[in-house]
Design a protein around this motif. Sequence first.
Motif, short mmCIF file in Angstrom:
data_model
loop_
_atom_site.label_atom_id
_atom_site.label_comp_id
_atom_site.label_asym_id
_atom_site.label_seq_id
_atom_site.Cartn_x
_atom_site.Cartn_y
_atom_site.Cartn_z
N ASN A 294 0.82 -1.21 0.00
CA ASN A 294 0.00 0.00 0.00
C ASN A 294 0.85 1.26 0.00
O ASN A 294 0.60 2.21 -0.75
CB ASN A 294 -0.92 -0.04 1.23
N LEU A 295 1.88 1.27 0.83
CA LEU A 295 2.71 2.46 0.99
C LEU A 295 3.67 2.67 -0.18
O LEU A 295 4.09 3.79 -0.45
CB LEU A 295 3.49 2.37 2.30
N MET A 296 4.02 1.58 -0.86
CA MET A 296 4.92 1.70 -2.01
C MET A 296 4.15 1.94 -3.31
O MET A 296 4.75 2.05 -4.38
CB MET A 296 5.77 0.44 -2.13
N ASP A 297 2.84 2.02 -3.24
CA ASP A 297 1.99 2.34 -4.40
C ASP A 297 1.01 3.42 -3.97
O ASP A 297 -0.04 3.13 -3.40
CB ASP A 297 1.24 1.11 -4.89
N LEU A 298 1.35 4.69 -4.22
CA LEU A 298 0.52 5.78 -3.75
C LEU A 298 -0.57 6.19 -4.73
O LEU A 298 -1.27 7.17 -4.51
CB LEU A 298 1.40 6.98 -3.39
N THR A 299 -0.72 5.45 -5.84
CA THR A 299 -1.82 5.77 -6.74
C THR A 299 -3.17 5.54 -6.06
O THR A 299 -4.18 6.12 -6.46
CB THR A 299 -1.76 4.92 -8.03
N HIS A 300 -3.18 4.70 -5.01
CA HIS A 300 -4.45 4.45 -4.31
C HIS A 300 -4.98 5.71 -3.64
O HIS A 300 -6.17 5.78 -3.30
CB HIS A 300 -4.26 3.33 -3.27
N GLU A 301 -4.12 6.72 -3.43
CA GLU A 301 -4.57 7.95 -2.78
C GLU A 301 -5.71 8.61 -3.54
O GLU A 301 -6.60 9.22 -2.94
CB GLU A 301 -3.40 8.93 -2.64
N THR A 302 -5.68 8.50 -4.86
CA THR A 302 -6.71 9.14 -5.68
C THR A 302 -8.10 8.70 -5.26
O THR A 302 -9.04 9.51 -5.21
CB THR A 302 -6.49 8.82 -7.16
N HIS A 303 -8.26 7.42 -4.91
CA HIS A 303 -9.57 6.88 -4.61
C HIS A 303 -9.80 6.70 -3.11
O HIS A 303 -10.88 7.03 -2.61
CB HIS A 303 -9.75 5.54 -5.33
N VAL A 304 -8.81 6.19 -2.39
CA VAL A 304 -8.99 5.90 -0.97
C VAL A 304 -8.98 7.18 -0.13
O VAL A 304 -9.72 7.32 0.84
CB VAL A 304 -7.91 4.92 -0.47
N HIS A 305 -8.14 8.16 -0.54
CA HIS A 305 -7.96 9.37 0.26
C HIS A 305 -8.37 10.62 -0.53
O HIS A 305 -7.69 11.66 -0.47
CB HIS A 305 -6.51 9.50 0.71
N SER A 306 -9.46 10.54 -1.26
CA SER A 306 -9.85 11.64 -2.14
C SER A 306 -10.16 12.93 -1.39
O SER A 306 -10.03 14.01 -1.95
CB SER A 306 -11.07 11.23 -2.97
N GLY A 307 -10.52 12.83 -0.12
CA GLY A 307 -10.89 14.03 0.62
C GLY A 307 -9.74 14.71 1.33
O GLY A 307 -9.94 15.74 1.98
N SER A 308 -8.52 14.16 1.24
CA SER A 308 -7.42 14.74 2.02
C SER A 308 -6.15 14.94 1.19
O SER A 308 -5.70 16.06 0.98
CB SER A 308 -7.12 13.85 3.23
N ILE A 309 -5.57 13.85 0.69
CA ILE A 309 -4.28 13.96 0.00
C ILE A 309 -4.34 13.42 -1.41
O ILE A 309 -3.35 13.49 -2.14
CB ILE A 309 -3.17 13.22 0.79
N GLY A 310 -5.48 12.85 -1.82
CA GLY A 310 -5.57 12.26 -3.15
C GLY A 310 -5.92 13.29 -4.22
O GLY A 310 -6.57 14.29 -3.96
N GLN A 311 -5.46 13.02 -5.45
CA GLN A 311 -5.81 13.84 -6.60
C GLN A 311 -5.56 13.04 -7.87
O GLN A 311 -4.71 12.13 -7.88
CB GLN A 311 -5.03 15.16 -6.62
N PRO A 312 -6.30 13.35 -8.96
CA PRO A 312 -6.20 12.56 -10.19
C PRO A 312 -4.80 12.52 -10.78
O PRO A 312 -4.42 11.53 -11.42
CB PRO A 312 -7.18 13.27 -11.14
N GLU A 313 -4.01 13.56 -10.57
CA GLU A 313 -2.67 13.61 -11.16
C GLU A 313 -1.78 12.46 -10.69
O GLU A 313 -0.79 12.13 -11.33
CB GLU A 313 -1.99 14.95 -10.84
N LEU A 314 -2.14 11.86 -9.55
CA LEU A 314 -1.36 10.72 -9.06
C LEU A 314 -1.43 9.54 -10.02
O LEU A 314 -0.51 8.72 -10.07
CB LEU A 314 -1.87 10.30 -7.67
N MET A 315 -2.52 9.45 -10.76
CA MET A 315 -2.68 8.35 -11.70
C MET A 315 -1.99 8.63 -13.03
O MET A 315 -1.86 7.74 -13.87
CB MET A 315 -4.17 8.08 -11.96
N GLU A 316 -1.56 9.88 -13.22
CA GLU A 316 -1.01 10.29 -14.51
C GLU A 316 0.50 10.46 -14.49
O GLU A 316 1.16 10.37 -15.53
CB GLU A 316 -1.67 11.61 -14.94
N ALA A 317 1.07 10.73 -13.31
CA ALA A 317 2.51 11.00 -13.24
C ALA A 317 3.31 9.71 -13.43
O ALA A 317 2.96 8.67 -12.88
CB ALA A 317 2.86 11.62 -11.89
#
Length: 343
Positions: free
Chosen positions: A154-177
Amino acid sequence: MSTWVTNAWYVAGWDSEVDHQPLARTICGVPIMLYRKLDRQVVAMRDACPHRLLPLSMGIREGDSIRCKYHGLKLGPDGVAEEMPLKTDRVNTRVCAETYVVAEKHRFVWLWVGDKARADEALIPDLWPCSTPGWTFDGGYYHVAADYRLMIDNLMDLTHETHVHSGSIGQPELMEAPLQTRVEGDRAYVARWMPGVDAPPFWRGALKQPGPVDRWQICEFLAPSSVMIDVGVAPVGAGATLESHDQGVRGMVVDCMTPESDGTMHYFWGMARSFDQDDPGFTARFKRAQGGVFLEDKEILEAQQRAIALNPDLKLNAYNIDEGGTRARQIIRRLIAAEAARA
């Protein structure tokens, strides 16, 4: 074969958790009791009375010693009997409980569950931001009903932030970088650079100014089971790069996963930061917010562990976003195999 390395340091507790009263914690399948002596040195002992195996953590502290609550056998901090259940019996010093090597560093109490002769404090993971002047560090603890390696994934794959943590630290750009992954010895790295993006809510509040930002995430796995994540944002044009980024607000997420059993773990989480160091109120709010983020991970991983148990005919698949976790698991397997070969 074990799912964890035995001859290694694992976090047994925060420095503030271990106190005069015994603390019970199972580490790598071994029940351990921890407490502090009067001089504040930490004792780690097998949590089983050598008489009738009642947990010693239920016992009564007497000075630096512990008296079993069942029949009153008294053991010193070295685990050796000091008084027998019958006071008229001669003390048999061959009656003893196993003790373990401990060390304190980076705000944590570390325990070595393997061969005592191989316990070297130089092998404690280098969580440098937790002990470096100019940084402040705090965090918390969760018991998680999931394999410790799932948290590393989980910690070595932060793309999950886009969906799991959308209200705090997630953003769509995580899936694009694009991701940069590399391995150096017993460490694995995943880096991501996101230039000219909108800051997510948490980082916008930390930066305290509007406008687009350059954002970075650099995940570092440190064997046997720690992950540090260099994270932050800087205003566009401030000169921040993936290699050098102290121009904005920078933090270091610090996570230590200690196996309890094959399907449960102790999760020690926190963040060190190099900004707003003298604001204890912000530290408390920061810790509360981070704890909420990691509760979201806890919910996901425990559900994942249940699904793994319910689907024994299926296996985890790895995509490109999983390369960091895959590399970390390869390091763990290599260390376990080397340990088995040595034995």
